[in-house]
Design an enzyme around this catalytic site. Structure first.
Site, PDB file in Angstrom:
ATOM      1  N   HIS A   1     -10.801  -4.893   1.657  1.00 45.36           N
ATOM      2  CA  HIS A   1     -12.380  -4.656   0.928  1.00 45.36           C
ATOM      3  C   HIS A   1     -12.359  -3.437   0.485  1.00 45.36           C
ATOM      4  CE1 HIS A   1     -14.452  -7.937   3.399  1.00 45.36           C
ATOM      5  NE2 HIS A   1     -13.598  -7.511   4.157  1.00 45.36           N
TER       6      HIS A   1
ATOM      7  N   CYS B   1     -11.199 -10.473   0.239  1.00 52.53           N
ATOM      8  CA  CYS B   1     -10.935 -10.891   1.460  1.00 52.53           C
ATOM      9  C   CYS B   1     -10.971 -12.525   1.456  1.00 52.53           C
ATOM     10  CB  CYS B   1     -12.121 -10.334   2.631  1.00 52.53           C
ATOM     11  SG  CYS B   1     -11.781 -10.431   4.166  1.00 52.53           S
TER      12      CYS B   1
ATOM     13  N   GLU C   1     -15.194  -2.514  -1.689  1.00 53.37           N
ATOM     14  CA  GLU C   1     -16.315  -1.858  -1.367  1.00 53.37           C
ATOM     15  C   GLU C   1     -16.534  -1.190  -0.018  1.00 53.37           C
ATOM     16  OE1 GLU C   1     -16.534  -5.741   1.156  1.00 53.37           O
ATOM     17  OE2 GLU C   1     -15.337  -5.128  -0.825  1.00 53.37           O
TER      18      GLU C   1
END
EC number: 4.3.2.10
Length: 210
Positions: A191, A81, A193
């Site tokens: 992202h 990001c 994650e």
């Protein structure tokens, strides 16, 4: 087990990134200790918030120097990001211009879409021969949340340098850089994650390269 230093510079969802990396088999240490950062197999640079604030936080812990030292030695670094955005030359948010790490030419600027932030799941146009996206289908979706991005890519290869692999995404009329693979330096605007199984596969691909 590969050791990953997760850079703590006051920006980013550290715990979410730590859990995601641990789930794919990495040993993770959240740190800004230069010795730990430089010794790790990989360095992950998260980032949430404004470009200028992230750069100030990064410089406060000498993170920009640590990134540069690792890359000078060919040691892997990955940004997520705003952690990707700060790898570019500069950013301009809310009328504030700030210098980035200067690893790639380009300026981070506000997207022109009617609906911002660009938040939610979106597909990407993965670069040919991508290692990050290996094993992932073309219709795979990743989780984005951002209002700024890089809409112009200015780094082309020549006889002496190989052009980085650039993955793109589209939000309304905006086409922007979604990921870059440039030797030891890789990064994603989305992202991983927060991107479920697809994000886990991408992180696993990165870990396998360490």
């Amino acid at each position: 087990m590969k050791k990953v230093a997760l850079l703590d510079y006051g920006s980013g969802n550290l715990r979410s990134a730590q859990r995601a990396l641990e789930r794919v088999g990495a040993e993770v240490e959240v740190t800004n200790d230069p010795d730990v950062v430089l010794a790790a197999d990989g360095l992950l640079v998260p980032g949430v918030g404004a470009f200028d604030a992230c750069m100030k936080g990064l410089k406060a812990v000498q993170g920009d120097r640590m990134i540069g030292q690792r890359l000078a030695g060919g040691r892997p670094v990955m940004g997520i990001c705003v952690g990707m955005q700060i790898m570019f030359d500069s950013g301009n948010e809310h009328g504030i211009s700030a210098a980035g790490c200067g690893q790639w030419p380009g300026n981070v600027e506000k997207l022109e879409a009617r609906v911002l932030p660009h938040m939610g799941w979106n597909t990407v146009e993965a670069a040919q021969d991508s290692q990050l996206f290996a094993g992932l289908d073309a219709d795979t979706r990743f989780y984005f949340v951002h209002s700024y991005g890089v809409r112009w890519w200015e780094f082309e290869g020549d006889g002496l340098t190989r052009a980085p692999l650039v993955t793109w995404a589209q939000h309304e009329s905006d086409r922007f850089v979604a990921a870059v693979e440039n030797g030891a330096l890789m990064a994603t605007q989305f992202h991983p994650e927060k991107s479920g199984d697809a994000g886990a596969q991408l992180l696993r691909n990165w870990i396998d390269l360490l």
